[in-house]
Design an enzyme around this catalytic site. Structure first.
Site, PDB file in Angstrom:
ATOM      1  N   ASN A 143      44.940  24.799  46.885  1.00 36.40           N
ATOM      2  CA  ASN A 143      44.131  25.028  46.777  1.00 36.40           C
ATOM      3  C   ASN A 143      43.106  24.706  48.183  1.00 36.40           C
ATOM      4  O   ASN A 143      43.581  24.177  49.166  1.00 36.40           O
ATOM      5  CB  ASN A 143      43.153  23.536  45.465  1.00 36.40           C
ATOM      6  N   GLU A 206      40.551  29.190  46.219  1.00 41.07           N
ATOM      7  CA  GLU A 206      39.699  29.422  46.592  1.00 41.07           C
ATOM      8  C   GLU A 206      39.709  30.160  47.969  1.00 41.07           C
ATOM      9  O   GLU A 206      38.731  31.172  48.285  1.00 41.07           O
ATOM     10  CB  GLU A 206      39.003  28.221  47.732  1.00 41.07           C
ATOM     11  N   ASP A 254      27.068  11.865  56.342  1.00 38.26           N
ATOM     12  CA  ASP A 254      27.269  12.347  55.756  1.00 38.26           C
ATOM     13  C   ASP A 254      25.953  13.434  54.545  1.00 38.26           C
ATOM     14  O   ASP A 254      25.122  13.857  55.857  1.00 38.26           O
ATOM     15  CB  ASP A 254      28.080  11.486  53.830  1.00 38.26           C
TER      16      ASP A 254
HETATM   17  C1  LIG Z   1      31.983  13.378  50.675  1.00 38.38           C
HETATM   18  C2  LIG Z   1      30.931  14.433  50.581  1.00 38.38           C
HETATM   19  C3  LIG Z   1      29.934  14.583  50.699  1.00 38.38           C
HETATM   20  C4  LIG Z   1      29.640  14.539  52.619  1.00 38.38           C
HETATM   21  O1  LIG Z   1      30.492  14.185  53.096  1.00 38.38           O
HETATM   22  O2  LIG Z   1      28.798  15.211  52.875  1.00 38.38           O
HETATM   23  C5  LIG Z   1      30.631  15.510  49.122  1.00 38.38           C
HETATM   24  C6  LIG Z   1      30.415  14.668  48.100  1.00 38.38           C
HETATM   25  O3  LIG Z   1      30.470  14.225  46.288  1.00 38.38           O
HETATM   26  P1  LIG Z   1      30.151  13.724  45.306  1.00 38.38           P
HETATM   27  O4  LIG Z   1      30.876  14.576  43.856  1.00 38.38           O
HETATM   28  O5  LIG Z   1      28.543  14.253  45.062  1.00 38.38           O
HETATM   29  O6  LIG Z   1      30.796  12.611  45.618  1.00 38.38           O
HETATM   30 MN   LIG Z   2      39.771  24.092  43.730  1.00 36.26          MN
END
Ligand SMILES: C/C(=C\C(=O)O)CCOP(=O)(O)O
Ligand SMILES: [Mn+2]
Length: 447
Positions: A143, A206, A254
């Site tokens: 992955n 991917e 984030d």
């Molecule tokens: C950790 C994520 C994004 C960031 O760090 O900006 C992904 C969050 O994924 P969800 O599936 O919406 O919890």
């Molecule tokens: Mn995957």
């Protein structure tokens, strides 16, 4: 095609500027990148304390640049190409090569890498644009995904693992007491970033998808731990996600532009670092919560929403994960409906396509979904809350949502808005006002 070729194409097209002032990778370069958030790609040529190193930012901070990287021109062409790549990925395994552009460093020391420091409350520098390939040691499932990696020592990171595919691989290895072998690649062609930010079903690798997007030109090298890495990355690291060791991760910025929760997360041990030495090393800075981050995270979800909504409504014009919705939580979908029930089905399909989605507005295809005022105008004139509103309580949303009912599981309330005009009613009541004149106001002599 590697990152360098992509950048030189941007330069020829007038889309990349060099910044020659001496700037620090700690705060200064990220700050300048954010000041050009939707602007040109920036290549910083004079990085304080790092000789023979350039830092590049905003490489795919606009839709136009993402489309350029994938060789497509329109939204629908993009959706089709990405979905095609997910579909054909198994028959696009990249060729293996030992002819890589990077060499091993004599020792592992993450402090020697130009990893930028971004936001004031973050604990230190953070790798935000690297692709992690992980291997399930039992089934050999691979992955590739993008994860936030915070250095916590010369040979250690803490990794933010969202409960998705790499997390599943890590848990499966952990159940049999094994560390998860990984490669971490940094400084990649954007097609690899887009593929790694995509969510094909578990088991679809991917990097195969990236190879399809790159017309079969991707080459990989198998590292000593058995995990492949792209042969044309700026930096490649070999290592393991520890099955036992965890530590606190964060607070880190984030995609919502807020600090993500501090969580106990797994530790990564790095065993080897390879670095490209032919010309200046190109380090990719990616500022969390800004356009590049939003686009990379959200753009595949737009394709998925387009696909899922197309299953229930024959004509879907376009989908946007909006800027104000952080490219992640809010969507607008433009459809041409055939039944007054279509928008409700479109709302359900959009939520099924993107589990983190919290709010979706469905509009008619005469609305420009890139203009938030037009979308709001559609809501003002075509939406009535008693019959056009859908609320879904206690559904799985995003783990980032600060107002989630249960932030650990990302449980929240979702809202769908049907802002389409009714088919049965007098269309002229809903038509946008048009003045029938065809002169060019810019050519008038206005003093
Ligand atoms: C950790 C994520 C994004 C960031 O760090 O900006 C992904 C969050 O994924 P969800 O599936 O919406 O919890
Ligand atoms: Mn995957």
């Amino acid at each position: 095609m590697d990152l360098r070729e992509f950048l030189s194409g941007l330069r020829s097209a007038g889309m990349l500027r060099f910044v020659n002032d001496e700037l620090d990778i700690n705060y200064e370069i990220p700050y300048v990148i954010t000041k050009f958030d939707k602007g040109p790609t920036l290549e910083f040529t004079n990085v304080r304390g790092f000789r023979d190193t350039h830092v590049v930012g905003n490489i795919v901070n606009t839709r136009n640049k993402v489309y350029r990287a994938l060789g497509v021109k329109t939204d629908v062409e993009f959706y089709r190409r990405l979905l095609w790549a997910e579909e054909v990925a198994p028959s696009y395994r990249p060729g293996e090569t030992n002819n890589v552009v990077y060499d091993p460093l004599p020792s592992v020391d993450l402090t020697k890498l130009p990893i930028p420091r971004y936001f004031e409350l973050e604990p230190g520098p953070c790798l935000t644009s690297a692709v992690v390939v992980g291997m399930d040691t039992k089934e050999n499932v691979l992955n590739a995904s993008i994860h936030r990696l915070t250095p916590i020592g010369p040979d250690r990171f803490v990794i933010r693992l969202v409960p998705r595919h790499l997390y599943r691989i890590y848990m499966r290895n952990r159940e049999i007491g094994k560390d998860t072998p990984i490669s971490i690649s940094w400084g990649l062609h954007p097609a690899i970033l887009v593929a790694a930010a995509s969510s094909p079903s578990f088991g679809t690798f991917e990097l195969n998808m990236a190879n399809a997007l790159l017309n079969g030109s991707l080459k990989v090298k198998s590292l000593d731990n058995g995990v492949p890495a792209p042969a044309h990355a700026e930096v490649v690291m070999e290592g393991y996600i520890s099955a036992r060791e965890t530590t606190k991760e964060g607070p880190c910025m984030d995609v919502l532009g807020t600090y993500d929760e501090v969580r106990e997360q797994p530790v990564v041990r790095i065993t080897r670092i390879y670095v490209r030495r032919d010309g200046p090393l190109i380090a990719q800075a990616l500022v969390a919560g800004y356009s590049e981050h939003k686009l990379l995270m959200g753009i595949e979800k737009e394709a998925k929403i387009w696909q899922f909504v197309s299953n229930v409504v024959p004509e879907v014009k376009s989908v946007r994960l909006t800027d104000g919705g952080c490219g992640w939580l809010h969507a607008v979908v433009a459809i041409r409906k055939q039944s007054d029930g279509d928008p409700k089905n479109a709302i359900m399909a959009a939520f099924a396509a993107h589990p983190s989605l919290k709010y979706v507005v469905v509009v008619d295809d005469d609305i420009n979904i890139d203009d938030p005022s037009e979308v709001e105008w559609a809501m003002a004139t075509r939406f009535r809350a008693d019959e056009d509103l859908v609320l879904i309580k206690y559904a799985r949303g995003s783990t980032l949502d600060p107002v989630a009912i249960d932030p650990l599981q990302g449980i929240t309330t979702k809202m769908g808005i049907d802002a389409t005009r009714p088919i049965s009613s007098d269309i002229s009541r809903f038509r946008k006002g048009v003045i029938p004149a065809s002169l060019d106001p810019d050519k008038l002599r206005i003093e």
